[in-house]
Design a protein around this motif. Structure first.
Motif, PDB file in Angstrom:
ATOM      1  N   LEU A  23       0.812  -1.214   0.000  1.00 48.41           N
ATOM      2  CA  LEU A  23       0.000   0.000   0.000  1.00 48.41           C
ATOM      3  C   LEU A  23       0.847   1.267   0.000  1.00 48.41           C
ATOM      4  O   LEU A  23       0.346   2.343  -0.322  1.00 48.41           O
ATOM      5  CB  LEU A  23      -0.916   0.036   1.230  1.00 48.41           C
ATOM      6  CG  LEU A  23      -2.068  -0.941   1.261  1.00 48.41           C
ATOM      7  CD1 LEU A  23      -2.829  -0.810   2.581  1.00 48.41           C
ATOM      8  CD2 LEU A  23      -3.006  -0.714   0.104  1.00 48.41           C
ATOM      9  N   ALA A  24       2.111   1.153   0.354  1.00 48.14           N
ATOM     10  CA  ALA A  24       2.974   2.326   0.576  1.00 48.14           C
ATOM     11  C   ALA A  24       2.936   3.323  -0.572  1.00 48.14           C
ATOM     12  O   ALA A  24       2.857   4.526  -0.348  1.00 48.14           O
ATOM     13  CB  ALA A  24       4.406   1.878   0.860  1.00 48.14           C
ATOM     14  N   GLY A  25       2.974   2.867  -1.790  1.00 47.27           N
ATOM     15  CA  GLY A  25       3.003   3.771  -2.927  1.00 47.27           C
ATOM     16  C   GLY A  25       1.639   4.122  -3.496  1.00 47.27           C
ATOM     17  O   GLY A  25       1.550   4.700  -4.576  1.00 47.27           O
ATOM     18  N   TRP A  28      -2.337   7.809  -2.957  1.00 48.21           N
ATOM     19  CA  TRP A  28      -3.100   8.647  -3.880  1.00 48.21           C
ATOM     20  C   TRP A  28      -4.459   8.047  -4.206  1.00 48.21           C
ATOM     21  O   TRP A  28      -5.411   8.758  -4.495  1.00 48.21           O
ATOM     22  CB  TRP A  28      -2.296   8.890  -5.163  1.00 48.21           C
ATOM     23  CG  TRP A  28      -1.968   7.640  -5.916  1.00 48.21           C
ATOM     24  CD1 TRP A  28      -0.857   6.847  -5.755  1.00 48.21           C
ATOM     25  CD2 TRP A  28      -2.752   7.016  -6.936  1.00 48.21           C
ATOM     26  NE1 TRP A  28      -0.900   5.770  -6.605  1.00 48.21           N
ATOM     27  CE2 TRP A  28      -2.066   5.851  -7.359  1.00 48.21           C
ATOM     28  CE3 TRP A  28      -3.954   7.318  -7.546  1.00 48.21           C
ATOM     29  CZ2 TRP A  28      -2.542   5.002  -8.349  1.00 48.21           C
ATOM     30  CZ3 TRP A  28      -4.439   6.465  -8.536  1.00 48.21           C
ATOM     31  CH2 TRP A  28      -3.731   5.330  -8.919  1.00 48.21           C
ATOM     32  N   ARG A  29      -4.566   6.717  -4.159  1.00 49.40           N
ATOM     33  CA  ARG A  29      -5.845   6.065  -4.462  1.00 49.40           C
ATOM     34  C   ARG A  29      -6.926   6.444  -3.441  1.00 49.40           C
ATOM     35  O   ARG A  29      -8.118   6.348  -3.727  1.00 49.40           O
ATOM     36  CB  ARG A  29      -5.687   4.548  -4.478  1.00 49.40           C
ATOM     37  CG  ARG A  29      -4.834   4.042  -5.615  1.00 49.40           C
ATOM     38  CD  ARG A  29      -4.689   2.528  -5.533  1.00 49.40           C
ATOM     39  NE  ARG A  29      -3.842   2.028  -6.576  1.00 49.40           N
ATOM     40  CZ  ARG A  29      -4.264   1.675  -7.792  1.00 49.40           C
ATOM     41  NH1 ARG A  29      -5.531   1.763  -8.104  1.00 49.40           N
ATOM     42  NH2 ARG A  29      -3.407   1.227  -8.682  1.00 49.40           N
ATOM     43  N   PHE A  30      -6.506   6.852  -2.255  1.00 49.91           N
ATOM     44  CA  PHE A  30      -7.444   7.183  -1.185  1.00 49.91           C
ATOM     45  C   PHE A  30      -7.607   8.691  -0.998  1.00 49.91           C
ATOM     46  O   PHE A  30      -8.389   9.130  -0.173  1.00 49.91           O
ATOM     47  CB  PHE A  30      -6.976   6.542   0.123  1.00 49.91           C
ATOM     48  CG  PHE A  30      -6.801   5.052   0.013  1.00 49.91           C
ATOM     49  CD1 PHE A  30      -7.886   4.212   0.169  1.00 49.91           C
ATOM     50  CD2 PHE A  30      -5.563   4.503  -0.275  1.00 49.91           C
ATOM     51  CE1 PHE A  30      -7.734   2.842   0.049  1.00 49.91           C
ATOM     52  CE2 PHE A  30      -5.398   3.134  -0.388  1.00 49.91           C
ATOM     53  CZ  PHE A  30      -6.491   2.304  -0.233  1.00 49.91           C
ATOM     54  N   GLU A  34     -12.929  11.497  -5.586  1.00 52.59           N
ATOM     55  CA  GLU A  34     -13.860  10.383  -5.405  1.00 52.59           C
ATOM     56  C   GLU A  34     -13.041   9.119  -5.152  1.00 52.59           C
ATOM     57  O   GLU A  34     -12.865   8.289  -6.039  1.00 52.59           O
ATOM     58  CB  GLU A  34     -14.731  10.210  -6.648  1.00 52.59           C
ATOM     59  CG  GLU A  34     -15.658  11.372  -6.902  1.00 52.59           C
ATOM     60  CD  GLU A  34     -16.537  11.144  -8.120  1.00 52.59           C
ATOM     61  OE1 GLU A  34     -16.825   9.979  -8.441  1.00 52.59           O
ATOM     62  OE2 GLU A  34     -16.926  12.148  -8.737  1.00 52.59           O
ATOM     63  N   PRO A  35     -12.507   8.977  -3.926  1.00 55.83           N
ATOM     64  CA  PRO A  35     -11.673   7.803  -3.652  1.00 55.83           C
ATOM     65  C   PRO A  35     -12.448   6.507  -3.859  1.00 55.83           C
ATOM     66  O   PRO A  35     -13.618   6.420  -3.495  1.00 55.83           O
ATOM     67  CB  PRO A  35     -11.252   7.963  -2.194  1.00 55.83           C
ATOM     68  CG  PRO A  35     -12.079   9.051  -1.634  1.00 55.83           C
ATOM     69  CD  PRO A  35     -12.719   9.794  -2.756  1.00 55.83           C
ATOM     70  N   ALA A  36     -11.797   5.576  -4.501  1.00 60.20           N
ATOM     71  CA  ALA A  36     -12.428   4.294  -4.794  1.00 60.20           C
ATOM     72  C   ALA A  36     -11.938   3.238  -3.812  1.00 60.20           C
ATOM     73  O   ALA A  36     -10.820   3.316  -3.305  1.00 60.20           O
ATOM     74  CB  ALA A  36     -12.090   3.873  -6.220  1.00 60.20           C
TER      75      ALA A  36
END
Length: 104
Positions: A23-25, A28-30, A34-36
């Motif tokens: 998850l470290a990189g 940005w996804r969160f 509109e985080p998925a």
């Protein structure tokens, strides 16, 4: 079990070593507008266990030993399918659809 809210808690720190922290990189996804949700697979291990002698009950604390996310739609689909199969095994009765299946 008296006086204990849950027999299991998750230690909130992720592995420091990026070899085990997939998850470290991907913060940005969160962080997007509109985080998925993402599908992930993780390995848990026991961090500690405590016993409340006075009130009764035991509590285990699990820590995340390794975590990876499904980077491709195919991996995400496989992880979702695996979760559903494991859930059906744990809960033999029919379960409600989850995620994209709920829209069908």
């Amino acid at each position: 079990m008296v006086g204990v809210s849950s027999p299991l808690r998750i230690y909130s720190s992720l592995p420091a070593d990026t070899q085990y922290n997939g998850l470290a990189g991907h913060a940005w996804r969160f962080l997007g507008k509109e985080p998925a949700d993402v599908w992930a697979v993780m390995q848990l291990g026991t961090k500690s266990a405590t016993r409340d002698v006075e009130m009764g009950g035991e509590t285990a604390v699990a820590r995340i030993r390794a975590v990876e996310i499904g980077l491709t739609p195919a991996y995400a689909d496989e992880l979702q399918d695996l979760m559903e199969r494991i859930r059906r095994h744990r809960l033999p009765k029919a379960t409600l659809p989850f995620g994209d299946e709920a829209d069908l």
